[in-house]
Design a protein around this motif. Structure first.
Motif, PDB file in Angstrom:
ATOM      1  N   ASP A 181     -12.161   3.321   3.734  1.00  0.00           N
ATOM      2  CA  ASP A 181     -11.413   4.552   4.039  1.00  0.00           C
ATOM      3  C   ASP A 181      -9.994   4.442   3.516  1.00  0.00           C
ATOM      4  OD1 ASP A 181     -13.536   5.656   5.263  1.00  0.00           O
ATOM      5  OD2 ASP A 181     -12.861   5.297   7.328  1.00  0.00           O
ATOM      6  N   TYR A 182      -9.426   3.285   3.752  1.00  0.00           N
ATOM      7  CA  TYR A 182      -8.049   3.051   3.331  1.00  0.00           C
ATOM      8  C   TYR A 182      -7.892   3.175   1.812  1.00  0.00           C
ATOM      9  CZ  TYR A 182      -4.186   0.027   1.823  1.00  0.00           C
ATOM     10  OH  TYR A 182      -3.105  -0.498   1.182  1.00  0.00           O
ATOM     11  N   ILE A 183      -8.810   2.559   1.065  1.00  0.00           N
ATOM     12  CA  ILE A 183      -8.633   2.651  -0.388  1.00  0.00           C
ATOM     13  C   ILE A 183      -8.954   4.046  -0.917  1.00  0.00           C
ATOM     14  CG2 ILE A 183      -8.792   0.204  -1.040  1.00  0.00           C
ATOM     15  CD1 ILE A 183     -11.699   0.697  -1.689  1.00  0.00           C
ATOM     16  N   ASN A 184      -9.846   4.761  -0.234  1.00  0.00           N
ATOM     17  CA  ASN A 184     -10.125   6.137  -0.663  1.00  0.00           C
ATOM     18  C   ASN A 184      -8.888   7.005  -0.495  1.00  0.00           C
ATOM     19  OD1 ASN A 184     -12.678   5.705  -1.497  1.00  0.00           O
ATOM     20  ND2 ASN A 184     -13.624   6.235   0.475  1.00  0.00           N
ATOM     21  N   VAL A 185      -8.260   6.854   0.638  1.00  0.00           N
ATOM     22  CA  VAL A 185      -7.066   7.656   0.914  1.00  0.00           C
ATOM     23  C   VAL A 185      -5.925   7.275  -0.029  1.00  0.00           C
ATOM     24  CG1 VAL A 185      -5.289   8.136   2.652  1.00  0.00           C
ATOM     25  CG2 VAL A 185      -7.697   8.004   3.324  1.00  0.00           C
ATOM     26  N   ASN A 186      -5.791   5.982  -0.257  1.00  0.00           N
ATOM     27  CA  ASN A 186      -4.655   5.519  -1.065  1.00  0.00           C
ATOM     28  C   ASN A 186      -4.988   5.277  -2.531  1.00  0.00           C
ATOM     29  OD1 ASN A 186      -2.430   4.984   1.092  1.00  0.00           O
ATOM     30  ND2 ASN A 186      -4.305   4.131   1.942  1.00  0.00           N
ATOM     31  N   SER A 187      -6.200   5.640  -2.928  1.00  0.00           N
ATOM     32  CA  SER A 187      -6.734   5.350  -4.264  1.00  0.00           C
ATOM     33  C   SER A 187      -6.296   3.996  -4.806  1.00  0.00           C
ATOM     34  CB  SER A 187      -6.426   6.464  -5.265  1.00  0.00           C
ATOM     35  OG  SER A 187      -5.217   7.091  -4.979  1.00  0.00           O
ATOM     36  N   LYS A 188      -6.571   2.985  -4.014  1.00  0.00           N
ATOM     37  CA  LYS A 188      -6.211   1.621  -4.414  1.00  0.00           C
ATOM     38  C   LYS A 188      -7.436   0.840  -4.879  1.00  0.00           C
ATOM     39  CE  LYS A 188      -1.973   0.991  -2.106  1.00  0.00           C
ATOM     40  NZ  LYS A 188      -1.003   0.136  -1.541  1.00  0.00           N
ATOM     41  N   SER A 189      -8.456   1.584  -5.304  1.00  0.00           N
ATOM     42  CA  SER A 189      -9.733   0.926  -5.552  1.00  0.00           C
ATOM     43  C   SER A 189      -9.678  -0.196  -6.580  1.00  0.00           C
ATOM     44  CB  SER A 189     -10.771   1.956  -5.964  1.00  0.00           C
ATOM     45  OG  SER A 189     -10.220   2.743  -6.986  1.00  0.00           O
ATOM     46  N   LEU A 190      -8.745  -0.142  -7.500  1.00  0.00           N
ATOM     47  CA  LEU A 190      -8.735  -1.162  -8.540  1.00  0.00           C
ATOM     48  C   LEU A 190      -8.013  -2.435  -8.129  1.00  0.00           C
ATOM     49  CD1 LEU A 190      -8.148   1.179 -11.585  1.00  0.00           C
ATOM     50  CD2 LEU A 190     -10.258   0.007 -10.922  1.00  0.00           C
ATOM     51  N   GLU A 191      -7.320  -2.342  -7.031  1.00  0.00           N
ATOM     52  CA  GLU A 191      -6.545  -3.487  -6.611  1.00  0.00           C
ATOM     53  C   GLU A 191      -7.397  -4.461  -5.787  1.00  0.00           C
ATOM     54  OE1 GLU A 191      -2.796  -3.417  -4.047  1.00  0.00           O
ATOM     55  OE2 GLU A 191      -2.310  -2.113  -5.745  1.00  0.00           O
ATOM     56  N   GLN A 192      -7.777  -5.556  -6.417  1.00  0.00           N
ATOM     57  CA  GLN A 192      -8.583  -6.535  -5.699  1.00  0.00           C
ATOM     58  C   GLN A 192      -7.697  -7.433  -4.844  1.00  0.00           C
ATOM     59  OE1 GLN A 192     -10.799  -9.001  -8.359  1.00  0.00           O
ATOM     60  NE2 GLN A 192     -12.748  -8.189  -7.670  1.00  0.00           N
ATOM     61  N   VAL A 193      -8.165  -7.734  -3.664  1.00  0.00           N
ATOM     62  CA  VAL A 193      -7.415  -8.648  -2.811  1.00  0.00           C
ATOM     63  C   VAL A 193      -7.954 -10.061  -3.042  1.00  0.00           C
ATOM     64  CG1 VAL A 193      -6.815  -9.253  -0.431  1.00  0.00           C
ATOM     65  CG2 VAL A 193      -7.107  -6.854  -1.069  1.00  0.00           C
TER      66      VAL A 193
END
Ligand SMILES: Nc1ncnc2c1ncn2[C@@H]1O[C@H](COP(=O)(O)OP(=O)(O)OP(=O)(O)O)[C@@H](O)[C@H]1O
Ligand SMILES: [Mg+2]
Length: 274
Positions: free
Chosen positions: A114-126
């Motif tokens: 949910d967090y990455i969808n909202v923040n469009s951070k999908s490419l950022e791998q942890v």
């Protein structure tokens, strides 16, 4: 009782953190292998080596260097429960405690997606660095593998390999998704470099000149290149010198080190029997 040896002794006290990092060949090599493995699409990376070879020390450096560029989580202590692992992970990723408990893999992943969808951070791998990974229970390792499959996380498993127990033979370490990197014990020349750098960093280079090839050979023989044991031994050695300097100064030389003292120090630390 306070003399130069008091100060030198403390150089070999074990401390956490990345101060005094010595770039031995093996650590530089492992460092670059890890950094490059973390950039490849590999999901899981295994980092292993004998106790005292410098894995945790190197992980601290990797964490410090990487966190300037990517999100990194470093867990120096192992987790035994799924619930603690995911709550702690949440805390590290979001810098705050979860509103409600994140007790399972499923609940954590739901929140994270949910967090990455909202923040469009999908490419950022942890990047998640796990130390003492040999202690994680298999069911938690399974969850970690699922996390890695999502490609949202990349894991580095650090395990300490002992002679008796070959971790690489364990079932979940056998699969092909692993890239494995070994940190060997220090060679004789790495041991010399280690002592030299430690003394140089603290402005005691002249004390390095007291060591002979015989001293280095004996130190390497006694410690087998295990830096933790080397630290203990040198701490003890300088503690002896500290004492002799005050109480029996005629028995120690200012230009060389008698192997007798190294042996006494080894007995004092329990590395060899009296
Ligand atoms: N590259 C380095 N530069 C300077 N000191 C080092 C380096 N590597 C290791 N050391 C020293 O050796 C000590 C032992 O290393 P470390 O704790 O990293 O071993 P380890 O491989 O994690 O062992 P274990 O498997 O038992 O956890 C460190 O506390 C540090 O003092
Ligand atoms: Mg360690």
């Amino acid at each position: 009782m306070n003399n130069n040896y008091t100060l030198i002794k403390d150089i070999f006290l074990e401390r956490d953190g990345v101060g005094d990092f010595v770039s031995m060949d093996k650590s530089t090599l492992a460092y670059h292998k890890i950094i490059s493995a973390l950039q490849k699409p590999l999901k899981l990376i295994l980092f292993y080596g004998k106790p005292g070879s410098g894995k945790t020390f190197l992980l601290n450096k990797i964490k410090n260097d990487l966190e300037k560029k990517v999100k990194v989580v470093f867990f120096p202590q192992p987790f035994f429960e799924e619930k603690e692992f995911f709550n702690e992970l949440y805390f590290h990723i979001f810098d705050k405690k979860p509103k409600k408990n994140v007790d399972t893999y499923e609940s954590f992943m739901r929140i994270y997606k949910d967090y990455i969808n909202v923040n469009s951070k999908s490419l950022e791998q942890v990047v998640i660095l796990l130390d003492e990974a040999q202690l994680y229970p298999p069911n938690l390792i399974e969850k970690i593998r699922l996390m890695a499959d999502s490609r949202l996380f990349k894991f580095l498993f650090t395990v300490h390999k002992t002679d008796e127990e070959d971790v690489l033979a364990k079932d979940y370490f056998k699969t092909r998704i692993w890239s494995s990197i070994e940190l060997p014990n220090s060679t004789l020349s790495e041991l010399k470099l280690y002592i030299e750098k430690k003394l140089v960093y603290h402005n005691f280079y002249q004390y390095f000149l007291m060591y002979s090839e015989d001293n280095f050979n004996l130190l390497h023989y006694l410690t087998d290149g295990n830096l933790r044991n080397l630290n203990k031994l040198l701490y003890k050695l300088y503690e002896l010198f500290e004492y002799y300097e005050v109480n029996k100064p005629t028995e120690i030389s200012t230009t060389n080190i008698n192997n007798k003292f190294i042996e006494m120090a080894a007995i004092g630390t329990g590395i060899i029997d009296a």
